[in-house]
Design a protein around this motif. Structure first.
Motif, PDB file in Angstrom:
ATOM      1  N   PHE A 164      -1.020 100.619 -54.363  1.00 30.22           N
ATOM      2  CA  PHE A 164      -0.178 101.679 -54.909  1.00 30.22           C
ATOM      3  C   PHE A 164       0.088 101.448 -56.394  1.00 30.22           C
ATOM      4  CE2 PHE A 164       4.067 104.124 -54.106  1.00 30.22           C
ATOM      5  CZ  PHE A 164       3.518 105.249 -54.689  1.00 30.22           C
ATOM      6  N   ARG A 165       0.376 100.219 -56.746  1.00 31.25           N
ATOM      7  CA  ARG A 165       0.688  99.923 -58.153  1.00 31.25           C
ATOM      8  C   ARG A 165      -0.472 100.223 -59.089  1.00 31.25           C
ATOM      9  NH1 ARG A 165       2.746  95.062 -55.550  1.00 31.25           N
ATOM     10  NH2 ARG A 165       5.034  95.202 -55.377  1.00 31.25           N
ATOM     11  N   ARG A 166      -1.692 100.225 -58.561  1.00 38.79           N
ATOM     12  CA  ARG A 166      -2.873 100.413 -59.417  1.00 38.79           C
ATOM     13  C   ARG A 166      -3.243 101.877 -59.624  1.00 38.79           C
ATOM     14  NH1 ARG A 166      -4.912  96.020 -56.210  1.00 38.79           N
ATOM     15  NH2 ARG A 166      -6.254  97.466 -55.039  1.00 38.79           N
ATOM     16  N   TYR A 167      -2.689 102.766 -58.822  1.00 34.21           N
ATOM     17  CA  TYR A 167      -3.019 104.183 -59.011  1.00 34.21           C
ATOM     18  C   TYR A 167      -2.530 104.647 -60.377  1.00 34.21           C
ATOM     19  CZ  TYR A 167      -4.533 104.942 -54.194  1.00 34.21           C
ATOM     20  OH  TYR A 167      -5.220 104.911 -53.007  1.00 34.21           O
ATOM     21  N   ARG A 168      -3.393 105.387 -61.066  1.00 31.86           N
ATOM     22  CA  ARG A 168      -3.074 105.837 -62.436  1.00 31.86           C
ATOM     23  C   ARG A 168      -2.571 107.285 -62.406  1.00 31.86           C
ATOM     24  NH1 ARG A 168      -7.888 105.551 -65.824  1.00 31.86           N
ATOM     25  NH2 ARG A 168      -6.499 105.310 -67.633  1.00 31.86           N
ATOM     26  N   PHE A 169      -1.462 107.496 -63.093  1.00 33.22           N
ATOM     27  CA  PHE A 169      -0.814 108.802 -63.156  1.00 33.22           C
ATOM     28  C   PHE A 169      -0.557 109.170 -64.614  1.00 33.22           C
ATOM     29  CE2 PHE A 169       0.024 107.644 -58.813  1.00 33.22           C
ATOM     30  CZ  PHE A 169       0.095 108.843 -58.129  1.00 33.22           C
ATOM     31  N   PRO A 170      -0.423 110.472 -64.898  1.00 30.89           N
ATOM     32  CA  PRO A 170      -0.125 110.909 -66.269  1.00 30.89           C
ATOM     33  C   PRO A 170       1.384 110.920 -66.528  1.00 30.89           C
ATOM     34  CG  PRO A 170      -0.531 112.817 -64.901  1.00 30.89           C
ATOM     35  CD  PRO A 170      -0.683 111.618 -64.004  1.00 30.89           C
ATOM     36  N   PHE A 171       1.781 110.462 -67.702  1.00 36.12           N
ATOM     37  CA  PHE A 171       3.204 110.411 -68.049  1.00 36.12           C
ATOM     38  C   PHE A 171       3.423 110.936 -69.452  1.00 36.12           C
ATOM     39  CE2 PHE A 171       2.705 107.090 -64.840  1.00 36.12           C
ATOM     40  CZ  PHE A 171       3.756 107.369 -63.984  1.00 36.12           C
ATOM     41  N   PRO A 172       4.071 112.102 -69.598  1.00 38.54           N
ATOM     42  CA  PRO A 172       4.515 112.540 -70.919  1.00 38.54           C
ATOM     43  C   PRO A 172       5.825 111.853 -71.294  1.00 38.54           C
ATOM     44  CG  PRO A 172       5.073 114.194 -69.285  1.00 38.54           C
ATOM     45  CD  PRO A 172       4.349 113.089 -68.556  1.00 38.54           C
ATOM     46  N   ARG A 173       6.350 112.187 -72.465  1.00 36.42           N
ATOM     47  CA  ARG A 173       7.660 111.663 -72.873  1.00 36.42           C
ATOM     48  C   ARG A 173       8.745 112.170 -71.924  1.00 36.42           C
ATOM     49  NH1 ARG A 173       5.106 112.942 -77.833  1.00 36.42           N
ATOM     50  NH2 ARG A 173       5.902 115.081 -77.642  1.00 36.42           N
ATOM     51  N   LEU A 174       9.884 111.460 -71.884  1.00 31.65           N
ATOM     52  CA  LEU A 174      10.959 111.823 -70.951  1.00 31.65           C
ATOM     53  C   LEU A 174      11.442 113.254 -71.190  1.00 31.65           C
ATOM     54  CD1 LEU A 174      12.923 111.091 -68.701  1.00 31.65           C
ATOM     55  CD2 LEU A 174      14.474 110.193 -70.464  1.00 31.65           C
ATOM     56  N   SER A 175      11.577 113.659 -72.449  1.00 25.99           N
ATOM     57  CA  SER A 175      12.053 115.024 -72.720  1.00 25.99           C
ATOM     58  C   SER A 175      11.111 116.059 -72.119  1.00 25.99           C
ATOM     59  CB  SER A 175      12.172 115.245 -74.234  1.00 25.99           C
ATOM     60  OG  SER A 175      10.916 115.066 -74.864  1.00 25.99           O
ATOM     61  N   GLU A 176       9.810 115.760 -72.141  1.00 26.97           N
ATOM     62  CA  GLU A 176       8.830 116.669 -71.572  1.00 26.97           C
ATOM     63  C   GLU A 176       8.866 116.614 -70.042  1.00 26.97           C
ATOM     64  OE1 GLU A 176       4.209 117.722 -72.660  1.00 26.97           O
ATOM     65  OE2 GLU A 176       5.335 116.264 -73.850  1.00 26.97           O
ATOM     66  N   GLN A 177       9.032 115.409 -69.485  1.00 29.29           N
ATOM     67  CA  GLN A 177       9.190 115.290 -68.043  1.00 29.29           C
ATOM     68  C   GLN A 177      10.376 116.121 -67.564  1.00 29.29           C
ATOM     69  OE1 GLN A 177       9.169 111.310 -66.371  1.00 29.29           O
ATOM     70  NE2 GLN A 177       7.821 110.529 -67.993  1.00 29.29           N
ATOM     71  N   THR A 178      11.475 116.044 -68.317  1.00 29.89           N
ATOM     72  CA  THR A 178      12.681 116.788 -67.947  1.00 29.89           C
ATOM     73  C   THR A 178      12.456 118.289 -68.020  1.00 29.89           C
ATOM     74  OG1 THR A 178      14.063 114.965 -68.760  1.00 29.89           O
ATOM     75  CG2 THR A 178      15.120 117.107 -68.478  1.00 29.89           C
ATOM     76  N   ALA A 179      11.747 118.740 -69.062  1.00 32.28           N
ATOM     77  CA  ALA A 179      11.445 120.172 -69.191  1.00 32.28           C
ATOM     78  C   ALA A 179      10.573 120.633 -68.030  1.00 32.28           C
ATOM     79  CB  ALA A 179      10.752 120.438 -70.528  1.00 32.28           C
ATOM     80  N   ILE A 180       9.620 119.802 -67.644  1.00 35.56           N
ATOM     81  CA  ILE A 180       8.713 120.148 -66.550  1.00 35.56           C
ATOM     82  C   ILE A 180       9.471 120.226 -65.231  1.00 35.56           C
ATOM     83  CG2 ILE A 180       6.850 119.188 -65.130  1.00 35.56           C
ATOM     84  CD1 ILE A 180       5.561 118.242 -67.774  1.00 35.56           C
ATOM     85  N   THR A 181      10.314 119.238 -64.949  1.00 37.80           N
ATOM     86  CA  THR A 181      11.028 119.245 -63.671  1.00 37.80           C
ATOM     87  C   THR A 181      12.055 120.374 -63.614  1.00 37.80           C
ATOM     88  OG1 THR A 181      12.604 117.587 -64.491  1.00 37.80           O
ATOM     89  CG2 THR A 181      10.679 116.781 -63.303  1.00 37.80           C
ATOM     90  N   SER A 182      12.685 120.683 -64.729  1.00 37.86           N
ATOM     91  CA  SER A 182      13.629 121.805 -64.740  1.00 37.86           C
ATOM     92  C   SER A 182      12.910 123.114 -64.443  1.00 37.86           C
ATOM     93  CB  SER A 182      14.337 121.894 -66.097  1.00 37.86           C
ATOM     94  OG  SER A 182      15.132 120.757 -66.328  1.00 37.86           O
TER      95      SER A 182
END
Length: 450
Positions: A164-182
């Protein structure tokens, strides 16, 4: 409406992701989140000084966590830190039938821990990552079959922490993560509301279907027919010219399948009718999941073989599920959990009996006659003694023809509502996938019109 994309993209290096926005980081999940598997269940620890509730794998469903009637186990020393839960932790199923299924712990209980078969993901740097964004990513990964080895669900039952730890995922900046989840919280809530509306319609149609059947088999089609007391409190009045009799008055014979047929399962051969082939709402057979058997020699084969017009009853689960054997059915036999009733048809039409079994008549009778503790079941005598209102045969045929037409109409409406739910569910998944993988730039996107 044309949805905006990011100005530049790059290859993620991950097959299921494809291209992602150029400024997003693609990194193993273990670089940004602490992945901690839960505590091994220890029956010697069910008592102690530090008993506390813990979550099991089936307590964690998509977006929801059960906190009712949780078991307790002793968590002391370092375990109280190692397996503790904080608001914002993401819980991910490690095993069971759905590895990757996730939900966010929001602090529902003052103190709670979790068992092995669950991973707890906690961001190393809370000012950089949102567990809600990762939750949506997990939904996409599971939908894409990322955690299924070779794309074959039968080849994996676990999601080990090391992998599980080795799976690669995309991560934007926190402000962008927050905009996406909202954005996703808002838009998926709209879709969920539409699906709930369709589900309410399905529930109402189901109630309507049951009411139409029950009314027709207890009151008939003529609203002006003289009525008489049925003699049964829960049945009320019935048309004055109707008779009443138990099913056994018109039986040729009644039987059920014998044990041991699993030894004869095969890829080809005769149909083997099980409880799953009897639907709870209709009188037709559902053979979408049909088992085949090589029929053994001897009397068991002939005794349990069905004929056109036989009425089949579930007697060990989903009591009252019923079906009438159609004319064009291949050679078929019943399991030990299915009763086979063959009628003389001097007084009773098979279709009439089946509709009566689905109505308040059958449901009330079978509910009152069922026995057993954790495994509710019926005896053959319970089926044999099923009390039935009995119109003349010609009237039975008229009523069942009416019910065939009405139930077909209601079933078509139900199917349309279910189709709408399926399409909305697909749209929901596609929207989440497009947004969390950066195919749509939602940072300045207004609300969508669904």
């Amino acid at each position: 409406m044309s949805l905006p994309r990011y100005p530049a993209y790059k290859d993620s290096g991950v097959e299921w992701l494809g291209q992602v926005p150029a400024h997003w980081e693609v990194t193993p999940i273990g670089h940004r989140y602490n992945v901690q598997l839960g505590k091994m269940l220890d029956t010697s620890k069910i008592s102690g000084e530090h008993l506390a509730p813990y979550l099991r794998v089936f307590d964690v469903q998509w977006g929801a966590i059960n906190t009712q009637d949780l078991p307790t186990m002793d968590f002391s020393g370092g375990d109280r830190v190692k397996f503790s839960l904080r608001a914002g932790d993401l819980l991910v199923n490690e095993g069971g039938s759905y590895p990757g299924r996730s939900a966010i712990w929001t602090g529902q209980l003052q103190e709670c821990f979790y068992q092995k078969a669950l991973h707890r993901l906690r961001a190393y740097r809370h000012h950089e990552d949102s567990s809600k964004f990762l939750y949506y990513l997990m939904a996409v990964a599971v939908d894409q079959g990322v955690f299924v080895a070779g794309g074959n669900e039968a080849t994996i039952e676990h999601l080990p922490a090391e992998r599980f730890r080795r799976y690669r995922f995309p991560f934007p900046r926190l402000s962008e993560q927050t905009a996406i989840t909202s954005f996703l919280d808002r838009e998926t809530a709209k879709i969920d509301a539409l699906m709930a509306e369709q589900q309410r319609l399905i529930d109402l149609l189901k109630e309507k279907r049951q009411a139409v059947i029950s009314y027709a088999v207890t009151k008939g089609l003529n609203p002006d027919a003289p009525m008489k007391p049925s003699g049964t409190e829960w049945l009320g009045d019935v048309p004055a010219h109707w008779a009443a009799m138990p099913l056994k008055r018109d039986l040729v014979f009644l039987t059920s399948g014998s044990r041991g047929w699993a030894d004869y399962y095969a890829d080809a051969g005769a149909l083997f009718i099980r409880i799953a082939n009897l639907t709870r709402d209709g009188i037709g057979l559902d053979l979408s999941d049909a088992q085949r058997v090589e029929v053994p020699d001897g009397s068991e084969g002939s005794r349990t073989r069905v004929q056109t017009g036989d009425v089949l009853f579930s007697i060990t689960a989903f009591l009252g599920s019923v079906a009438v054997v159609p004319e064009d059915l291949d050679s078929a036999y019943v399991s030990q959990h299915v009763a086979l009733a063959r009628l003389r048809q001097a007084y009773l039409s098979p279709v009439w009996v089946a509709y009566a079994a689905l109505s308040i008549v059958g449901k009330t009778w079978f509910d009152t006659q069922s026995y057993g503790g954790t495994k509710i079941q019926l005896s053959l005598d319970d089926v044999r003694d099923l009390p039935l209102p009995v119109p003349p045969l010609a009237e039975q045929l008229a009523i069942t023809a009416h019910l065939d037409a009405e139930t077909a109409r209601l079933d078509a409406l139900t199917a349309a509502a279910q189709s709408a739910i399926d399409l909305l569910r697909e749209r929901r998944a596609a929207l989440i996938s497009a947004v969390v993988t950066g195919q749509i730039d939602v940072r300045s996107l207004p609300q969508m019109n669904l």
